[in-house]
Motif scaffolding. Sequence first.
Motif, PDB file in Angstrom:
ATOM      1  N   VAL A 294      94.442 -51.270 -45.467  1.00  0.00           N
ATOM      2  CA  VAL A 294      94.182 -50.444 -44.283  1.00  0.00           C
ATOM      3  C   VAL A 294      95.027 -50.966 -43.124  1.00  0.00           C
ATOM      4  O   VAL A 294      94.992 -52.157 -42.813  1.00  0.00           O
ATOM      5  CB  VAL A 294      92.683 -50.501 -43.911  1.00  0.00           C
ATOM      6  CG1 VAL A 294      92.419 -49.768 -42.612  1.00  0.00           C
ATOM      7  CG2 VAL A 294      91.843 -49.899 -45.028  1.00  0.00           C
TER       8      VAL A 294
ATOM      9  N   ARG B 246      96.802 -50.622 -39.024  1.00  0.00           N
ATOM     10  CA  ARG B 246      96.506 -50.188 -37.652  1.00  0.00           C
ATOM     11  C   ARG B 246      97.073 -48.780 -37.430  1.00  0.00           C
ATOM     12  O   ARG B 246      98.097 -48.410 -38.024  1.00  0.00           O
ATOM     13  CB  ARG B 246      97.072 -51.176 -36.637  1.00  0.00           C
ATOM     14  CG  ARG B 246      98.588 -51.360 -36.671  1.00  0.00           C
ATOM     15  CD  ARG B 246      99.010 -52.391 -35.617  1.00  0.00           C
ATOM     16  NE  ARG B 246     100.390 -52.825 -35.795  1.00  0.00           N
ATOM     17  CZ  ARG B 246     101.451 -52.233 -35.247  1.00  0.00           C
ATOM     18  NH1 ARG B 246     101.309 -51.146 -34.498  1.00  0.00           N
ATOM     19  NH2 ARG B 246     102.663 -52.728 -35.446  1.00  0.00           N
ATOM     20  N   PRO B 247      96.446 -48.013 -36.570  1.00  0.00           N
ATOM     21  CA  PRO B 247      96.883 -46.618 -36.379  1.00  0.00           C
ATOM     22  C   PRO B 247      98.278 -46.502 -35.790  1.00  0.00           C
ATOM     23  O   PRO B 247      98.958 -45.488 -35.999  1.00  0.00           O
ATOM     24  CB  PRO B 247      95.833 -46.056 -35.417  1.00  0.00           C
ATOM     25  CG  PRO B 247      95.214 -47.240 -34.760  1.00  0.00           C
ATOM     26  CD  PRO B 247      95.269 -48.340 -35.762  1.00  0.00           C
TER      27      PRO B 247
ATOM     28  N   LYS C 114     103.866 -44.984 -42.771  1.00  0.00           N
ATOM     29  CA  LYS C 114     102.850 -44.026 -43.218  1.00  0.00           C
ATOM     30  C   LYS C 114     102.416 -44.267 -44.655  1.00  0.00           C
ATOM     31  O   LYS C 114     101.462 -43.649 -45.138  1.00  0.00           O
ATOM     32  CB  LYS C 114     103.363 -42.597 -43.057  1.00  0.00           C
ATOM     33  CG  LYS C 114     104.533 -42.246 -43.967  1.00  0.00           C
ATOM     34  CD  LYS C 114     104.971 -40.800 -43.780  1.00  0.00           C
ATOM     35  CE  LYS C 114     106.112 -40.449 -44.733  1.00  0.00           C
ATOM     36  NZ  LYS C 114     106.565 -39.043 -44.553  1.00  0.00           N
ATOM     37  N   ASP C 115     103.129 -45.166 -45.368  1.00  0.00           N
ATOM     38  CA  ASP C 115     102.759 -45.480 -46.741  1.00  0.00           C
ATOM     39  C   ASP C 115     103.213 -46.893 -47.078  1.00  0.00           C
ATOM     40  O   ASP C 115     103.851 -47.580 -46.263  1.00  0.00           O
ATOM     41  CB  ASP C 115     103.347 -44.451 -47.718  1.00  0.00           C
ATOM     42  CG  ASP C 115     104.863 -44.296 -47.588  1.00  0.00           C
ATOM     43  OD1 ASP C 115     105.547 -45.295 -47.241  1.00  0.00           O
ATOM     44  OD2 ASP C 115     105.378 -43.196 -47.813  1.00  0.00           O
TER      45      ASP C 115
ATOM     46  N   SER D  36      94.839 -52.602 -32.932  1.00  0.00           N
ATOM     47  CA  SER D  36      96.286 -52.848 -33.046  1.00  0.00           C
ATOM     48  C   SER D  36      96.683 -54.269 -32.658  1.00  0.00           C
ATOM     49  O   SER D  36      97.819 -54.525 -32.258  1.00  0.00           O
ATOM     50  CB  SER D  36      97.090 -51.825 -32.220  1.00  0.00           C
ATOM     51  OG  SER D  36      96.941 -50.523 -32.770  1.00  0.00           O
TER      52      SER D  36
ATOM     53  N   ILE E 111      88.229 -44.975 -41.579  1.00  0.00           N
ATOM     54  CA  ILE E 111      89.294 -44.250 -42.294  1.00  0.00           C
ATOM     55  C   ILE E 111      89.081 -42.749 -42.124  1.00  0.00           C
ATOM     56  O   ILE E 111      90.001 -42.001 -41.773  1.00  0.00           O
ATOM     57  CB  ILE E 111      89.304 -44.632 -43.785  1.00  0.00           C
ATOM     58  CG1 ILE E 111      89.702 -46.101 -43.971  1.00  0.00           C
ATOM     59  CG2 ILE E 111      90.252 -43.716 -44.564  1.00  0.00           C
ATOM     60  CD1 ILE E 111      89.495 -46.629 -45.382  1.00  0.00           C
TER      61      ILE E 111
ATOM     62  N   GLY F 193      89.952 -41.452 -38.769  1.00  0.00           N
ATOM     63  CA  GLY F 193      91.349 -41.575 -38.375  1.00  0.00           C
ATOM     64  C   GLY F 193      91.649 -42.752 -37.470  1.00  0.00           C
ATOM     65  O   GLY F 193      92.710 -42.810 -36.837  1.00  0.00           O
TER      66      GLY F 193
ATOM     67  N   VAL G 243      91.982 -45.887 -38.496  1.00  0.00           N
ATOM     68  CA  VAL G 243      92.903 -46.746 -39.237  1.00  0.00           C
ATOM     69  C   VAL G 243      93.557 -45.902 -40.327  1.00  0.00           C
ATOM     70  O   VAL G 243      93.066 -44.822 -40.673  1.00  0.00           O
ATOM     71  CB  VAL G 243      92.193 -47.965 -39.885  1.00  0.00           C
ATOM     72  CG1 VAL G 243      91.778 -48.987 -38.853  1.00  0.00           C
ATOM     73  CG2 VAL G 243      91.002 -47.512 -40.715  1.00  0.00           C
ATOM     74  N   LYS G 244      94.690 -46.394 -40.847  1.00  0.00           N
ATOM     75  CA  LYS G 244      95.398 -45.690 -41.920  1.00  0.00           C
ATOM     76  C   LYS G 244      95.077 -46.325 -43.263  1.00  0.00           C
ATOM     77  O   LYS G 244      95.230 -47.546 -43.425  1.00  0.00           O
ATOM     78  CB  LYS G 244      96.913 -45.784 -41.705  1.00  0.00           C
ATOM     79  CG  LYS G 244      97.455 -45.162 -40.439  1.00  0.00           C
ATOM     80  CD  LYS G 244      98.968 -45.424 -40.394  1.00  0.00           C
ATOM     81  CE  LYS G 244      99.591 -44.920 -39.113  1.00  0.00           C
ATOM     82  NZ  LYS G 244     101.052 -45.206 -39.086  1.00  0.00           N
TER      83      LYS G 244
ATOM     84  N   LEU H 117      96.466 -46.926 -46.667  1.00  0.00           N
ATOM     85  CA  LEU H 117      97.766 -46.844 -47.337  1.00  0.00           C
ATOM     86  C   LEU H 117      97.650 -46.935 -48.856  1.00  0.00           C
ATOM     87  O   LEU H 117      98.469 -46.351 -49.570  1.00  0.00           O
ATOM     88  CB  LEU H 117      98.698 -47.948 -46.830  1.00  0.00           C
ATOM     89  CG  LEU H 117      98.990 -47.964 -45.323  1.00  0.00           C
ATOM     90  CD1 LEU H 117     100.065 -49.003 -45.011  1.00  0.00           C
ATOM     91  CD2 LEU H 117      99.419 -46.589 -44.826  1.00  0.00           C
TER      92      LEU H 117
END
Length: 335
Positions: free
Chosen positions: A142, A144-145, A150-151, A210, A225, A228, A230-231, A233
Amino acid sequence: MTPLASHRSLRCLARRTLALGAAAFLATAALPAASQSAAWPAKPVRLVVGFAPGGGTDVMARALAQSLSEAMGQTFIVDNKPGVSGTLSASEVSRAAPDGYTFLVAPTSVETVNPLLFKSNLVPTRDLAPVMGIGRMQMYLVARPTLDAKDVKQLLALAKSQPGKLNYASSGPGTPPHLAGELFKQSTGTFITHVPYRGSAPALQDVMASQADFVFDPGIAFPHIKAGKVKLLAVASDRKSPFFPDAPTYADLGIKNASLDIWFGVWAPNKVPAEITERLSREITKALAAPALKERFNSLGAEPVALETAPFRKLLADEGGTLSALIKDRKIVAD
Protein backbone atom coordinates in the motif's frame (compact mmCIF):
# COMPACT_ATOMS: atom_id res chain seq x y z
CA MET A 1 -8.68 -85.67 50.91
CA THR A 2 -5.42 -86.02 52.80
CA PRO A 3 -4.08 -83.10 54.85
CA LEU A 4 -1.18 -82.73 52.37
CA ALA A 5 -3.50 -82.55 49.35
CA SER A 6 -5.70 -80.10 51.15
CA HIS A 7 -2.69 -77.88 51.93
CA ARG A 8 -1.58 -77.96 48.27
CA SER A 9 -5.08 -76.99 47.10
CA LEU A 10 -5.12 -74.02 49.47
CA ARG A 11 -1.73 -72.85 48.19
CA CYS A 12 -2.91 -73.09 44.56
CA LEU A 13 -6.06 -71.16 45.44
CA ALA A 14 -3.98 -68.49 47.17
CA ARG A 15 -1.69 -68.11 44.13
CA ARG A 16 -4.69 -67.77 41.79
CA THR A 17 -6.25 -65.19 44.11
CA LEU A 18 -3.03 -63.18 44.22
CA ALA A 19 -2.67 -63.29 40.42
CA LEU A 20 -6.25 -62.16 39.89
CA GLY A 21 -5.79 -59.40 42.46
CA ALA A 22 -2.64 -58.16 40.76
CA ALA A 23 -4.35 -58.14 37.36
CA ALA A 24 -7.29 -56.25 38.78
CA PHE A 25 -4.95 -53.71 40.40
CA LEU A 26 -3.06 -53.13 37.15
CA ALA A 27 -6.31 -52.72 35.22
CA THR A 28 -7.58 -50.24 37.78
CA ALA A 29 -4.30 -48.32 37.76
CA ALA A 30 -4.53 -47.96 33.98
CA LEU A 31 -8.03 -46.52 34.13
CA PRO A 32 -7.30 -42.93 35.22
CA ALA A 33 -5.06 -42.10 32.23
CA ALA A 34 -7.48 -43.59 29.72
CA SER A 35 -10.58 -42.14 31.35
CA GLN A 36 -8.85 -38.76 31.69
CA SER A 37 -8.53 -38.50 27.89
CA ALA A 38 -12.02 -39.89 27.34
CA ALA A 39 -13.58 -37.38 29.74
CA TRP A 40 -11.61 -34.39 28.42
CA PRO A 41 -12.37 -31.57 28.92
CA ALA A 42 -13.56 -31.98 32.49
CA LYS A 43 -12.66 -28.43 33.54
CA PRO A 44 -11.96 -25.05 31.84
CA VAL A 45 -9.29 -24.99 29.12
CA ARG A 46 -6.85 -22.07 28.75
CA LEU A 47 -5.96 -20.63 25.34
CA VAL A 48 -2.86 -18.52 26.00
CA VAL A 49 -2.30 -15.53 23.67
CA GLY A 50 0.94 -13.57 23.65
CA PHE A 51 -0.59 -10.25 22.65
CA ALA A 52 -2.86 -7.68 24.24
CA PRO A 53 -6.67 -7.91 23.99
CA GLY A 54 -8.15 -6.52 20.79
CA GLY A 55 -5.36 -7.53 18.42
CA GLY A 56 -5.76 -9.99 15.56
CA THR A 57 -4.46 -13.05 17.42
CA ASP A 58 -6.63 -12.23 20.43
CA VAL A 59 -9.80 -11.80 18.35
CA MET A 60 -9.19 -15.12 16.57
CA ALA A 61 -8.59 -16.90 19.88
CA ARG A 62 -11.76 -15.44 21.42
CA ALA A 63 -13.86 -16.45 18.41
CA LEU A 64 -12.47 -19.98 18.70
CA ALA A 65 -12.95 -20.07 22.47
CA GLN A 66 -16.63 -19.17 22.13
CA SER A 67 -17.25 -21.80 19.45
CA LEU A 68 -15.38 -24.51 21.37
CA SER A 69 -17.19 -23.70 24.62
CA GLU A 70 -20.55 -24.06 22.91
CA ALA A 71 -19.59 -27.26 21.07
CA MET A 72 -17.84 -29.07 23.93
CA GLY A 73 -19.92 -28.02 26.93
CA GLN A 74 -16.88 -26.74 28.82
CA THR A 75 -15.42 -23.24 29.14
CA PHE A 76 -12.47 -22.23 26.97
CA ILE A 77 -10.76 -19.13 28.42
CA VAL A 78 -8.45 -16.72 26.58
CA ASP A 79 -5.51 -15.77 28.81
CA ASN A 80 -3.48 -12.81 27.49
CA LYS A 81 0.24 -12.94 28.35
CA PRO A 82 1.84 -10.28 26.12
CA GLY A 83 5.58 -9.81 25.81
CA VAL A 84 8.57 -10.32 23.49
CA SER A 85 6.40 -10.82 20.37
CA GLY A 86 4.65 -13.83 21.88
CA THR A 87 7.73 -15.56 23.28
CA LEU A 88 6.63 -15.17 26.92
CA SER A 89 3.30 -16.87 26.26
CA ALA A 90 4.97 -19.68 24.31
CA SER A 91 7.40 -20.26 27.18
CA GLU A 92 4.55 -20.41 29.68
CA VAL A 93 2.67 -22.99 27.62
CA SER A 94 5.83 -25.08 27.20
CA ARG A 95 6.07 -25.33 31.01
CA ALA A 96 2.41 -26.24 31.52
CA ALA A 97 1.32 -29.74 32.50
CA PRO A 98 0.68 -31.87 29.39
CA ASP A 99 -2.88 -32.62 30.47
CA GLY A 100 -4.82 -30.87 27.72
CA TYR A 101 -5.85 -27.82 29.72
CA THR A 102 -3.35 -25.29 28.34
CA PHE A 103 -2.77 -24.43 24.67
CA LEU A 104 -1.07 -21.62 22.76
CA VAL A 105 -2.78 -19.60 20.01
CA ALA A 106 -0.18 -17.61 18.08
CA PRO A 107 1.22 -16.54 14.72
CA THR A 108 3.76 -18.95 13.27
CA SER A 109 6.50 -16.38 13.96
CA VAL A 110 6.72 -17.68 17.56
CA GLU A 111 8.40 -20.76 16.09
CA THR A 112 9.91 -19.55 12.80
CA VAL A 113 11.24 -16.06 13.65
CA ASN A 114 11.37 -15.37 17.39
CA PRO A 115 14.12 -17.91 18.24
CA LEU A 116 16.38 -16.08 15.76
CA LEU A 117 15.71 -12.61 17.18
CA PHE A 118 15.14 -12.98 20.93
CA LYS A 119 17.21 -14.64 23.63
CA SER A 120 15.18 -17.30 25.40
CA ASN A 121 15.51 -20.76 26.88
CA LEU A 122 12.52 -21.78 24.77
CA VAL A 123 13.19 -23.99 21.74
CA PRO A 124 9.74 -24.23 20.11
CA THR A 125 10.57 -27.26 17.95
CA ARG A 126 11.63 -29.09 21.12
CA ASP A 127 9.29 -27.67 23.75
CA LEU A 128 5.97 -27.30 21.90
CA ALA A 129 3.85 -29.60 19.76
CA PRO A 130 2.01 -28.06 16.77
CA VAL A 131 -1.68 -29.01 16.82
CA MET A 132 -2.98 -27.31 13.66
CA GLY A 133 -3.11 -24.13 11.60
CA ILE A 134 -6.26 -22.03 11.99
CA GLY A 135 -5.98 -19.18 9.50
CA ARG A 136 -3.91 -16.73 7.53
CA MET A 137 -3.65 -13.05 6.67
CA GLN A 138 -2.20 -11.73 3.47
CA MET A 139 -0.20 -8.52 3.32
CA TYR A 140 -0.80 -5.69 0.87
CA LEU A 141 1.68 -3.32 -0.74
CA VAL A 142 0.00 0.00 0.00
CA ALA A 143 1.51 3.34 -1.11
CA ARG A 144 0.99 6.96 -0.12
CA PRO A 145 -1.60 8.76 -2.26
CA THR A 146 0.97 11.26 -3.57
CA LEU A 147 3.54 8.67 -4.72
CA ASP A 148 4.44 9.09 -8.39
CA ALA A 149 3.75 5.43 -9.19
CA LYS A 150 0.42 3.91 -10.10
CA ASP A 151 1.63 0.29 -10.07
CA VAL A 152 4.52 -1.92 -8.95
CA LYS A 153 6.34 -1.59 -12.27
CA GLN A 154 6.54 2.17 -11.81
CA LEU A 155 7.46 1.76 -8.13
CA LEU A 156 10.39 -0.46 -9.06
CA ALA A 157 11.50 1.99 -11.76
CA LEU A 158 11.53 4.77 -9.16
CA ALA A 159 13.43 2.64 -6.66
CA LYS A 160 16.09 1.64 -9.18
CA SER A 161 16.55 5.15 -10.54
CA GLN A 162 17.10 6.60 -7.04
CA PRO A 163 18.56 3.86 -4.79
CA GLY A 164 17.80 4.47 -1.12
CA LYS A 165 15.55 7.47 -1.68
CA LEU A 166 12.28 5.54 -1.43
CA ASN A 167 11.35 4.14 1.97
CA TYR A 168 8.88 1.69 3.40
CA ALA A 169 7.35 1.73 6.87
CA SER A 170 6.92 -1.37 9.03
CA SER A 171 5.47 -2.31 12.40
CA GLY A 172 8.97 -2.92 13.76
CA PRO A 173 12.16 -4.94 13.23
CA GLY A 174 11.54 -8.64 12.64
CA THR A 175 7.75 -8.28 12.25
CA PRO A 176 6.02 -9.81 9.22
CA PRO A 177 5.63 -6.43 7.42
CA HIS A 178 9.37 -5.82 7.85
CA LEU A 179 10.27 -9.30 6.60
CA ALA A 180 7.87 -8.89 3.66
CA GLY A 181 9.70 -5.69 2.74
CA GLU A 182 13.10 -7.37 2.88
CA LEU A 183 11.88 -10.28 0.75
CA PHE A 184 10.54 -7.75 -1.78
CA LYS A 185 13.88 -5.92 -1.90
CA GLN A 186 15.82 -9.18 -2.13
CA SER A 187 13.67 -10.50 -4.97
CA THR A 188 13.59 -7.28 -6.99
CA GLY A 189 17.20 -6.25 -6.40
CA THR A 190 16.26 -2.83 -5.04
CA PHE A 191 17.68 -0.65 -2.28
CA ILE A 192 14.77 0.84 -0.34
CA THR A 193 15.17 2.32 3.14
CA HIS A 194 13.36 0.61 6.01
CA VAL A 195 11.65 2.87 8.57
CA PRO A 196 10.45 0.91 11.64
CA TYR A 197 7.46 2.05 13.73
CA ARG A 198 5.89 0.79 16.95
CA GLY A 199 3.04 -1.08 15.32
CA SER A 200 1.12 -1.34 12.06
CA ALA A 201 -1.27 1.52 12.83
CA PRO A 202 1.35 4.30 13.16
CA ALA A 203 3.20 2.95 10.11
CA LEU A 204 0.01 3.17 8.04
CA GLN A 205 -0.81 6.61 9.42
CA ASP A 206 2.48 8.00 8.15
CA VAL A 207 1.92 6.45 4.72
CA MET A 208 -1.53 8.06 4.60
CA ALA A 209 0.06 11.37 5.62
CA SER A 210 2.73 10.98 2.90
CA GLN A 211 5.50 10.85 5.52
CA ALA A 212 6.47 7.36 4.32
CA ASP A 213 6.29 5.99 0.79
CA PHE A 214 4.66 2.58 1.25
CA VAL A 215 3.99 -0.23 3.68
CA PHE A 216 3.27 -3.95 3.67
CA ASP A 217 -0.06 -3.80 5.44
CA PRO A 218 -1.62 -6.82 7.22
CA GLY A 219 -5.20 -5.77 6.56
CA ILE A 220 -5.87 -2.68 8.65
CA ALA A 221 -5.72 -0.45 5.55
CA PHE A 222 -8.87 -1.95 3.96
CA PRO A 223 -11.23 0.97 4.68
CA HIS A 224 -8.57 3.48 3.64
CA ILE A 225 -7.96 1.63 0.35
CA LYS A 226 -11.69 1.73 -0.39
CA ALA A 227 -11.84 5.43 0.53
CA GLY A 228 -8.91 6.24 -1.78
CA LYS A 229 -6.67 7.46 1.06
CA VAL A 230 -3.88 5.07 0.02
CA LYS A 231 -3.03 3.21 -3.20
CA LEU A 232 -3.19 -0.59 -3.29
CA LEU A 233 -0.42 -1.62 -5.69
CA ALA A 234 -0.28 -5.39 -5.09
CA VAL A 235 -1.03 -8.35 -2.85
CA ALA A 236 2.29 -9.41 -1.27
CA SER A 237 1.48 -13.05 -2.02
CA ASP A 238 1.26 -15.52 -4.88
CA ARG A 239 -2.44 -16.03 -4.08
CA LYS A 240 -5.33 -13.81 -5.09
CA SER A 241 -6.95 -11.87 -2.25
CA PRO A 242 -10.58 -12.75 -1.48
CA PHE A 243 -11.02 -9.14 -0.36
CA PHE A 244 -9.44 -7.45 -3.41
CA PRO A 245 -9.66 -10.06 -6.19
CA ASP A 246 -8.66 -7.59 -8.90
CA ALA A 247 -5.39 -6.59 -7.22
CA PRO A 248 -2.30 -8.12 -8.88
CA THR A 249 -0.34 -10.72 -6.97
CA TYR A 250 3.40 -11.36 -7.00
CA ALA A 251 2.72 -14.30 -9.29
CA ASP A 252 0.92 -11.96 -11.70
CA LEU A 253 3.86 -9.53 -11.58
CA GLY A 254 6.59 -12.15 -11.97
CA ILE A 255 8.07 -11.42 -8.53
CA LYS A 256 9.47 -14.71 -7.22
CA ASN A 257 10.33 -15.99 -3.74
CA ALA A 258 8.86 -12.95 -1.97
CA SER A 259 5.40 -14.19 -0.96
CA LEU A 260 4.76 -14.10 2.79
CA ASP A 261 1.38 -14.77 4.36
CA ILE A 262 0.89 -14.44 8.12
CA TRP A 263 -0.28 -17.82 9.45
CA PHE A 264 -1.79 -18.55 12.86
CA GLY A 265 -2.03 -21.83 14.71
CA VAL A 266 -2.45 -23.77 17.93
CA TRP A 267 0.35 -25.46 19.89
CA ALA A 268 0.30 -27.75 22.94
CA PRO A 269 2.93 -28.56 25.54
CA ASN A 270 4.87 -31.66 24.53
CA LYS A 271 3.42 -35.04 25.49
CA VAL A 272 -0.26 -34.06 25.60
CA PRO A 273 -2.13 -37.31 24.82
CA ALA A 274 -2.82 -37.70 21.10
CA GLU A 275 -6.52 -38.43 21.76
CA ILE A 276 -6.85 -34.93 23.24
CA THR A 277 -5.05 -33.02 20.49
CA GLU A 278 -6.86 -35.02 17.81
CA ARG A 279 -10.24 -34.23 19.35
CA LEU A 280 -9.35 -30.56 19.71
CA SER A 281 -8.26 -30.49 16.07
CA ARG A 282 -11.57 -31.99 14.94
CA GLU A 283 -13.58 -29.49 16.98
CA ILE A 284 -11.52 -26.53 15.71
CA THR A 285 -11.99 -27.70 12.12
CA LYS A 286 -15.77 -27.73 12.64
CA ALA A 287 -15.65 -24.28 14.26
CA LEU A 288 -13.64 -22.77 11.40
CA ALA A 289 -16.31 -23.88 8.91
CA ALA A 290 -19.07 -21.92 10.67
CA PRO A 291 -20.23 -18.71 8.91
CA ALA A 292 -20.14 -16.66 12.14
CA LEU A 293 -16.51 -17.50 12.80
CA LYS A 294 -15.58 -16.84 9.16
CA GLU A 295 -17.17 -13.41 9.50
CA ARG A 296 -15.08 -12.67 12.62
CA PHE A 297 -11.87 -13.67 10.86
CA ASN A 298 -12.81 -11.70 7.74
CA SER A 299 -13.33 -8.59 9.87
CA LEU A 300 -9.57 -8.75 10.57
CA GLY A 301 -8.65 -9.26 6.94
CA ALA A 302 -8.01 -12.93 7.70
CA GLU A 303 -9.33 -16.22 6.36
CA PRO A 304 -10.10 -19.24 8.54
CA VAL A 305 -8.10 -22.19 7.18
CA ALA A 306 -7.98 -25.57 8.92
CA LEU A 307 -4.51 -27.01 8.40
CA GLU A 308 -4.01 -30.45 9.95
CA THR A 309 -0.92 -31.31 11.98
CA ALA A 310 1.26 -32.77 9.21
CA PRO A 311 0.79 -29.94 6.68
CA PHE A 312 1.05 -27.41 9.51
CA ARG A 313 4.42 -28.87 10.50
CA LYS A 314 5.56 -28.63 6.87
CA LEU A 315 4.43 -25.01 6.68
CA LEU A 316 6.43 -24.23 9.82
CA ALA A 317 9.53 -25.95 8.44
CA ASP A 318 9.30 -24.21 5.05
CA GLU A 319 8.63 -20.79 6.55
CA GLY A 320 11.39 -21.26 9.10
CA GLY A 321 13.91 -22.13 6.39
CA THR A 322 13.00 -19.13 4.22
CA LEU A 323 12.96 -16.57 7.04
CA SER A 324 16.06 -17.93 8.76
CA ALA A 325 18.03 -17.45 5.53
CA LEU A 326 16.54 -13.96 5.05
CA ILE A 327 17.32 -12.82 8.62
CA LYS A 328 20.92 -13.98 8.30
CA ASP A 329 21.40 -12.57 4.80
CA ARG A 330 19.90 -9.14 5.67
CA LYS A 331 21.46 -9.09 9.18
CA ILE A 332 18.08 -8.39 10.77
CA VAL A 333 18.04 -7.82 14.52
CA ALA A 334 15.27 -6.97 16.96
CA ASP A 335 15.29 -3.81 19.08
